[in-house]
Design a protein around this motif. Structure first.
Motif, PDB file in Angstrom:
ATOM      1  N   SER A 146       0.867  -1.174   0.000  1.00  0.00           N
ATOM      2  CA  SER A 146       0.000   0.000   0.000  1.00  0.00           C
ATOM      3  C   SER A 146       0.907   1.228   0.000  1.00  0.00           C
ATOM      4  O   SER A 146       1.921   1.261   0.702  1.00  0.00           O
ATOM      5  CB  SER A 146      -0.854  -0.025   1.268  1.00  0.00           C
ATOM      6  N   VAL A 147       0.536   2.236  -0.782  1.00  0.00           N
ATOM      7  CA  VAL A 147       1.344   3.456  -0.867  1.00  0.00           C
ATOM      8  C   VAL A 147       0.634   4.635  -0.220  1.00  0.00           C
ATOM      9  O   VAL A 147       1.241   5.402   0.516  1.00  0.00           O
ATOM     10  CB  VAL A 147       1.676   3.794  -2.347  1.00  0.00           C
ATOM     11  N   SER A 148      -0.660   4.786  -0.493  1.00  0.00           N
ATOM     12  CA  SER A 148      -1.388   5.969  -0.042  1.00  0.00           C
ATOM     13  C   SER A 148      -2.857   5.629   0.168  1.00  0.00           C
ATOM     14  O   SER A 148      -3.427   4.834  -0.585  1.00  0.00           O
ATOM     15  CB  SER A 148      -1.254   7.068  -1.100  1.00  0.00           C
ATOM     16  N   LEU A 149      -3.471   6.274   1.165  1.00  0.00           N
ATOM     17  CA  LEU A 149      -4.897   6.125   1.398  1.00  0.00           C
ATOM     18  C   LEU A 149      -5.683   7.156   0.594  1.00  0.00           C
ATOM     19  O   LEU A 149      -6.769   6.880   0.106  1.00  0.00           O
ATOM     20  CB  LEU A 149      -5.193   6.263   2.896  1.00  0.00           C
ATOM     21  N   ASP A 150      -5.133   8.367   0.454  1.00  0.00           N
ATOM     22  CA  ASP A 150      -5.824   9.432  -0.268  1.00  0.00           C
ATOM     23  C   ASP A 150      -4.859  10.135  -1.213  1.00  0.00           C
ATOM     24  O   ASP A 150      -4.065  10.959  -0.767  1.00  0.00           O
ATOM     25  CB  ASP A 150      -6.410  10.438   0.734  1.00  0.00           C
ATOM     26  N   PRO A 151      -4.865   9.757  -2.492  1.00  0.00           N
ATOM     27  CA  PRO A 151      -5.751   8.789  -3.136  1.00  0.00           C
ATOM     28  C   PRO A 151      -5.294   7.360  -2.842  1.00  0.00           C
ATOM     29  O   PRO A 151      -4.141   7.145  -2.466  1.00  0.00           O
ATOM     30  CB  PRO A 151      -5.600   9.105  -4.629  1.00  0.00           C
ATOM     31  N   PRO A 152      -6.186   6.381  -3.047  1.00  0.00           N
ATOM     32  CA  PRO A 152      -5.811   4.991  -2.787  1.00  0.00           C
ATOM     33  C   PRO A 152      -4.821   4.479  -3.833  1.00  0.00           C
ATOM     34  O   PRO A 152      -5.176   4.310  -4.999  1.00  0.00           O
ATOM     35  CB  PRO A 152      -7.146   4.241  -2.859  1.00  0.00           C
ATOM     36  N   LEU A 153      -3.572   4.269  -3.417  1.00  0.00           N
ATOM     37  CA  LEU A 153      -2.512   3.835  -4.328  1.00  0.00           C
ATOM     38  C   LEU A 153      -1.823   2.593  -3.773  1.00  0.00           C
ATOM     39  O   LEU A 153      -1.639   2.463  -2.564  1.00  0.00           O
ATOM     40  CB  LEU A 153      -1.459   4.932  -4.514  1.00  0.00           C
ATOM     41  N   CYS A 193      -6.851  -1.923 -10.568  1.00  0.00           N
ATOM     42  CA  CYS A 193      -6.021  -0.726 -10.541  1.00  0.00           C
ATOM     43  C   CYS A 193      -5.839  -0.124 -11.929  1.00  0.00           C
ATOM     44  O   CYS A 193      -5.943  -0.814 -12.936  1.00  0.00           O
ATOM     45  CB  CYS A 193      -4.634  -1.070  -9.983  1.00  0.00           C
ATOM     46  N   ARG A 194      -5.503   1.167 -11.931  1.00  0.00           N
ATOM     47  CA  ARG A 194      -5.101   1.874 -13.149  1.00  0.00           C
ATOM     48  C   ARG A 194      -3.714   2.462 -12.884  1.00  0.00           C
ATOM     49  O   ARG A 194      -3.500   3.128 -11.870  1.00  0.00           O
ATOM     50  CB  ARG A 194      -6.083   3.004 -13.475  1.00  0.00           C
ATOM     51  N   THR A 195      -2.785   2.206 -13.780  1.00  0.00           N
ATOM     52  CA  THR A 195      -1.414   2.687 -13.594  1.00  0.00           C
ATOM     53  C   THR A 195      -1.385   4.207 -13.545  1.00  0.00           C
ATOM     54  O   THR A 195      -1.911   4.884 -14.431  1.00  0.00           O
ATOM     55  CB  THR A 195      -0.494   2.182 -14.722  1.00  0.00           C
ATOM     56  N   GLU A 196      -0.764   4.732 -12.505  1.00  0.00           N
ATOM     57  CA  GLU A 196      -0.564   6.170 -12.350  1.00  0.00           C
ATOM     58  C   GLU A 196       0.873   6.563 -12.700  1.00  0.00           C
ATOM     59  O   GLU A 196       1.113   7.647 -13.196  1.00  0.00           O
ATOM     60  CB  GLU A 196      -0.849   6.594 -10.903  1.00  0.00           C
ATOM     61  N   GLN A 197       1.816   5.653 -12.398  1.00  0.00           N
ATOM     62  CA  GLN A 197       3.226   5.984 -12.584  1.00  0.00           C
ATOM     63  C   GLN A 197       4.049   4.708 -12.695  1.00  0.00           C
ATOM     64  O   GLN A 197       3.733   3.701 -12.077  1.00  0.00           O
ATOM     65  CB  GLN A 197       3.703   6.798 -11.379  1.00  0.00           C
ATOM     66  N   VAL A 239       5.525  -0.182 -10.383  1.00  0.00           N
ATOM     67  CA  VAL A 239       4.279   0.240 -11.007  1.00  0.00           C
ATOM     68  C   VAL A 239       3.344   0.691  -9.892  1.00  0.00           C
ATOM     69  O   VAL A 239       2.966  -0.109  -9.034  1.00  0.00           O
ATOM     70  CB  VAL A 239       3.639  -0.898 -11.827  1.00  0.00           C
ATOM     71  N   ILE A 240       3.005   1.970  -9.909  1.00  0.00           N
ATOM     72  CA  ILE A 240       2.102   2.537  -8.921  1.00  0.00           C
ATOM     73  C   ILE A 240       0.727   2.630  -9.560  1.00  0.00           C
ATOM     74  O   ILE A 240       0.573   3.205 -10.639  1.00  0.00           O
ATOM     75  CB  ILE A 240       2.584   3.913  -8.446  1.00  0.00           C
ATOM     76  N   GLY A 241      -0.262   2.046  -8.886  1.00  0.00           N
ATOM     77  CA  GLY A 241      -1.608   2.022  -9.428  1.00  0.00           C
ATOM     78  C   GLY A 241      -2.625   2.638  -8.496  1.00  0.00           C
ATOM     79  O   GLY A 241      -2.546   2.453  -7.276  1.00  0.00           O
ATOM     80  N   ARG A 242      -3.584   3.355  -9.087  1.00  0.00           N
ATOM     81  CA  ARG A 242      -4.728   3.870  -8.326  1.00  0.00           C
ATOM     82  C   ARG A 242      -5.742   2.737  -8.215  1.00  0.00           C
ATOM     83  O   ARG A 242      -6.096   2.121  -9.215  1.00  0.00           O
ATOM     84  CB  ARG A 242      -5.354   5.054  -9.021  1.00  0.00           C
ATOM     85  N   VAL A 243      -6.203   2.477  -7.014  1.00  0.00           N
ATOM     86  CA  VAL A 243      -7.157   1.408  -6.787  1.00  0.00           C
ATOM     87  C   VAL A 243      -8.545   1.891  -7.203  1.00  0.00           C
ATOM     88  O   VAL A 243      -9.051   2.884  -6.685  1.00  0.00           O
ATOM     89  CB  VAL A 243      -7.145   0.945  -5.316  1.00  0.00           C
ATOM     90  N   LEU A 244      -9.131   1.180  -8.176  1.00  0.00           N
ATOM     91  CA  LEU A 244     -10.449   1.525  -8.705  1.00  0.00           C
ATOM     92  C   LEU A 244     -11.554   0.759  -7.994  1.00  0.00           C
ATOM     93  O   LEU A 244     -12.654   1.284  -7.792  1.00  0.00           O
ATOM     94  CB  LEU A 244     -10.498   1.237 -10.204  1.00  0.00           C
TER      95      LEU A 244
END
Length: 187
Positions: free
Chosen positions: A64-71, A145-149, A159-164
């Motif tokens: 887990s990277v971030s809660l806001d946004p969920p990454l 997830c959708r790749t953000e970076q 690969v950092i992804g936003r959790v959809l």
């Protein structure tokens, strides 16, 4: 934690020290003492064949990277099939494997396979609505997830992804973990 797949048989220059002094053997032995959860990362390749192909990769380097946004972040070996696919496709999924899913983890950790078609054949899964990727039935949790970076990091890509989407069905199963080169379950 930096080991992406659970297969430790890959050849390397293990006894040669890096410029800073640590060898690959020393690094691997130290990090093998860090217990890690096991996940199956999946994506759908629409360009492979008339209906596309589903691709999977066992990973222990998932956090887990971030809660806001969920990454979330997964580490993928450079020039691997999953790396090539995630460079083209921005939607993917993660299934957090339970202790009874050791066989699934093992089959997707194999190196050098030509196709993943048969690997998905004999366990339950469903296609995620947000990602189009397979989600393992009976997993402790699933995320789409959708790749953000994409961040180059040595011989891997982070690969950092936003959790959809995220689901955590009720289950009594414990997590499948990887420790000292073997799959384990919590006692």
């Amino acid at each position: 934690m930096f080991q992406t797949t659970c297969d430790t048989t890959q050849p390397s220059a293990t006894g040669i020290a890096h410029p800073e002094g640590v060898t690959a053997d020393e690094f691997r032995a130290a990090l093998a003492r860090l217990a890690a959860g096991v996940v199956l990362v999946t994506a759908h390749d629409p360009e492979d064949g008339p209906r596309g192909e589903d691709v999977g990769m066992t990973a222990t380097a998932f956090v887990s990277v971030s809660l806001d946004p969920p990454l979330v972040l997964v580490s993928v070996r450079n020039d691997s099939r999953m790396d090539d696919l995630l460079a083209r496709v921005d939607r993917w999924a993660v299934s957090v494997l339970g202790e009874g899913q050791r066989q699934i983890a093992g089959r997707f950790a194999m190196k050098g396979r030509v196709s993943d078609r048969l690997l998905f054949a004999d366990f339950p899964w469903e296609r995620g609505e947000a990602s189009g990727a397979p989600l393992v039935g009976g997993a402790l949790a699933t995320l789409e997830c959708r790749t953000e970076q994409r961040v180059p990091a040595g011989d891997h890509i982070l690969v950092i992804g936003r959790v959809l989407t995220a689901t955590a069905p009720g289950t009594e199963s414990g997590p499948l973990t990887y420790f000292r080169g073997r799959y384990r379950h919590l006692a």
